[in-house]
Design a protein around this motif. Structure first.
Motif, PDB file in Angstrom:
ATOM      1  N   ASN A 168     -18.542 -29.803 -24.462  1.00 50.62           N
ATOM      2  CA  ASN A 168     -18.509 -30.406 -22.700  1.00 50.62           C
ATOM      3  C   ASN A 168     -17.043 -29.956 -22.429  1.00 50.62           C
ATOM      4  N   ILE A 221     -20.703 -32.487 -28.175  1.00 49.88           N
ATOM      5  CA  ILE A 221     -20.488 -32.973 -26.908  1.00 49.88           C
ATOM      6  C   ILE A 221     -18.965 -32.922 -26.790  1.00 49.88           C
ATOM      7  N   ILE A 222     -17.991 -33.273 -27.565  1.00 47.54           N
ATOM      8  CA  ILE A 222     -16.751 -33.087 -27.226  1.00 47.54           C
ATOM      9  C   ILE A 222     -16.195 -31.936 -26.888  1.00 47.54           C
ATOM     10  N   GLY A 236     -22.286 -35.804 -22.074  1.00 48.62           N
ATOM     11  CA  GLY A 236     -22.736 -36.103 -23.378  1.00 48.62           C
ATOM     12  C   GLY A 236     -23.863 -36.960 -23.318  1.00 48.62           C
ATOM     13  N   PHE A 237     -23.712 -38.309 -22.617  1.00 50.06           N
ATOM     14  CA  PHE A 237     -24.635 -39.360 -22.619  1.00 50.06           C
ATOM     15  C   PHE A 237     -26.052 -38.591 -21.947  1.00 50.06           C
ATOM     16  N   ILE A 282     -16.513 -35.330 -20.097  1.00 47.17           N
ATOM     17  CA  ILE A 282     -17.178 -35.104 -21.513  1.00 47.17           C
ATOM     18  C   ILE A 282     -18.068 -36.257 -22.126  1.00 47.17           C
ATOM     19  N   LEU A 283     -17.944 -37.515 -21.930  1.00 44.49           N
ATOM     20  CA  LEU A 283     -18.656 -38.481 -22.072  1.00 44.49           C
ATOM     21  C   LEU A 283     -19.689 -38.708 -20.995  1.00 44.49           C
ATOM     22  N   GLU A 284     -19.512 -38.504 -19.989  1.00 43.90           N
ATOM     23  CA  GLU A 284     -21.044 -38.535 -19.101  1.00 43.90           C
ATOM     24  C   GLU A 284     -21.951 -37.478 -19.226  1.00 43.90           C
ATOM     25  N   LEU A 292     -10.905 -34.642 -26.915  1.00 46.42           N
ATOM     26  CA  LEU A 292     -11.281 -35.950 -25.866  1.00 46.42           C
ATOM     27  C   LEU A 292     -10.270 -36.618 -25.233  1.00 46.42           C
ATOM     28  N   CYS A 335     -12.116 -36.752 -20.362  1.00 50.16           N
ATOM     29  CA  CYS A 335     -12.557 -37.599 -21.036  1.00 50.16           C
ATOM     30  C   CYS A 335     -13.936 -38.042 -20.393  1.00 50.16           C
ATOM     31  N   ARG A 336     -13.819 -38.238 -19.134  1.00 49.04           N
ATOM     32  CA  ARG A 336     -15.021 -38.799 -18.484  1.00 49.04           C
ATOM     33  C   ARG A 336     -16.080 -37.813 -18.362  1.00 49.04           C
ATOM     34  N   LEU A 382     -21.426 -35.291 -32.149  1.00 51.07           N
ATOM     35  CA  LEU A 382     -19.917 -35.568 -31.651  1.00 51.07           C
ATOM     36  C   LEU A 382     -19.279 -34.326 -31.422  1.00 51.07           C
TER      37      LEU A 382
END
Length: 521
Positions: free
Chosen positions: A369, A365-366, A287-288, A283-285, A274, A280-281, A362
């Protein structure tokens, strides 16, 4: 003299049929798969096509029913029942949660997290829905989400109630059916239930080993320049077997300590990808967004059967996954039920969902993605590689090579996967060893020699599958076939739980009424 007496005592306690019949069948299957690989594949595929295509609704219906049932267990009158009287939980919430996750997921979570998005990206159904970016990560979360965990959770509650509330001394599938089947579980019917359960477990674990071990071999080969081949793969399997065989000699204490180490390694790997992967951006977006998409469409995804067979996506994937979780249901819920002593049913259900979904989401997503970000950026083309028939382990290796200090990451991945394997199979070996006893007290652990027997048996079938060069489709077929009878037994166990729990609550109410009546006099 003391040793001989102990061996004689253990021999009297053993349920020899539960040990000998699976051993003979596994040896027979190993010989068949290795001597007649092509004929075995054709047979597996034919049976899988019948079960997955013609009877696919059976698996999908059980998945939906398990989720609904788990929620009813938690929020109905049964949710207040404490597994183990007034005793406090033996493990802290963190200890309990890490054991639930690391001892039930095995190394295949890392394998699938890294590649599943690319497999789905090639599916016509995913393209019809809106494409890879929106739906590939959503289906990963769906297939490793609430339905998957609900199979574990409903049985964990049933087994926990059976062991810690009713104090049953037979830690077997058949014993959990006693409230409905009665004394028939002590005869041939009970024996058949337990044999089917053990064979399904052996098939499920073989699928897990056979899928993920080639990735370990590829990672070690790249990191240390080792020559690829069956020799390296079998060496890895034997190493894993040695690790978890040694660990089971330390009992539950060994399982707990290894689970803690495994959790730290797992979270370190996720944090590195991550934070150091540069995505990072994204991956998180992603995942969300995929989590929101799953919540919004969960009921539709859970009940869609593709009746016209326009893509057969449901039959190839959803049916396989629900069957896969059912095959693992034989031992994993027993372990969750065993370590949940002192917790209420509501706490067990919601806590297992929380820790289970938290860990799996987790990971997907990480890791998932990150791989998809490399596809989107044009740094790799995993989808085309898979389309050309490239091995999945090589595709994953190409994804991981894009990370900084790739060789170090691969070493950490290998260690983490071995730790996952060892932790999971420690738990499974502990549970299935209990099947070998005619009677076993809830607080008593199986003898170390019995656990060693099962530790060795667990490794035989995967070796045969790898030698026969079984494809992912053939490995999926093993799970689908093994899970079919287990689903019927799961229905019996859950129905038995509700019958027995209702009786227990009535008995408790009568005791309270009697006590109140005596006090008033």
């Amino acid at each position: 003299m003391k040793e001989n007496n102990q061996l004689k005592r253990i021999e009297k306690q053993m349920d020899k049929e539960i040990m000998i019949i699976p051993l003979l069948l596994i040896i027979g299957l190993c010989i068949t798969f290795m001597k007649f690989p092509e004929a075995s594949k054709v047979t597996l595929q034919s049976v899988r096509n019948f079960l997955g295509d013609d009877l696919g609704l059976y698996y999908v219906f059980l998945g939906v029913a398990a989720v609904i049932c788990s929620m009813y267990m938690a929020f109905s009158k049964y949710g207040k029942i404490r597994l183990g009287g007034e005793e406090k939980p033996k493990y802290t919430t963190f200890q309990w949660g890490t054991m639930i996750f690391t001892s039930t997921m095995a190394a295949d979570i890392l394998f699938y997290s890294l590649c599943e998005w690319a497999i789905y990206a090639r599916e016509a159904y995913v393209k019809e829905l809106g494409g890879m970016q929106k739906w590939a990560p959503t289906f990963s979360l769906f297939h490793w989400g609430p339905i998957a965990w609900s199979f574990y959770i409903v049985l964990a509650v049933a087994f926990g109630f059976m062991i810690h509330v009713r104090g049953r001394k037979k830690q077997k599938f058949s014993e959990a059916c006693r409230p409905i089947l009665g004394d028939r579980v002590d005869g041939i019917l009970g024996k058949m239930i337990d044999l089917l359960a053990v064979l399904a477990l052996l098939a499920g674990t073989a699928t897990t080993f056979s899928l993920a071990t080639p990735l370990l071999a590829a990672a070690l080969g790249y990191a240390f320049g080792l020559p690829m081949g069956f020799g390296l793969t079998i060496s890895i399997l034997v190493t894993i077997a040695i690790v978890y065989t040694l660990t089971v000699w330390f009992g539950m204490e060994g399982v707990f300590r290894l689970a803690t180490v495994c959790a730290y390694l797992f979270f370190f790997l996720l944090a590195y990808v991550l934070l150091a992967g540069g995505e990072c951006r994204y991956i998180l977006e992603t995942g969300f967004s995929s989590t929101g998409n799953l919540i919004q469409n969960f009921v539709g995804l859970a009940t869609w059967m593709d009746p016209a067979r326009e893509t057969a996506f449901v039959q190839n994937w959803s049916v396989f996954y629900w069957a896969y979780w059912m095959a693992w249901c034989v031992a994993t819920p027993f372990f969750i039920g065993m370590i949940s002593k002192g917790r209420t049913i509501k706490n067990t259900v919601l806590g297992a969902y929380g820790w289970g979904l938290g860990g799996t989401f987790l990971s997907f997503i990480i890791l998932g993605n990150y791989g998809m970000s490399q596809q989107v950026r044009g740094k790799i083309d995993a989808v085309t590689m898979l389309g050309k028939g490239e091995e999945i382990s090589k595709v994953i290796l190409n994804i991981l090579k894009t990370l900084p200090a790739a060789k170090l990451v691969l070493v950490v991945l290998v260690i983490t996967m071995i730790a996952f394997y060892a932790t999971t199979f420690d738990a499974l070996t502990m549970v299935v060893s209990s099947y070998s006893y005619r009677y076993l007290k809830p607080e008593e652990e199986p003898d170390k020699r019995v656990r060693t027997f099962w530790a060795i048996l667990f490794i035989l079938f995967p070796i045969a599958l790898i030698f026969s060069e079984s494809s992912m489709n053939n490995l999926q077929s093993v799970a689908v076939i093994a899970a079919f009878p287990v689903g019927i037994i799961v229905i019996l166990i859950v129905a038995s739980f509700f019958k027995d729990a209702r009786k227990y609550l009535q008995e408790e109410q009568e005791r309270k009424n009697t006590k109140h009546s005596n006090l008033s006099q």
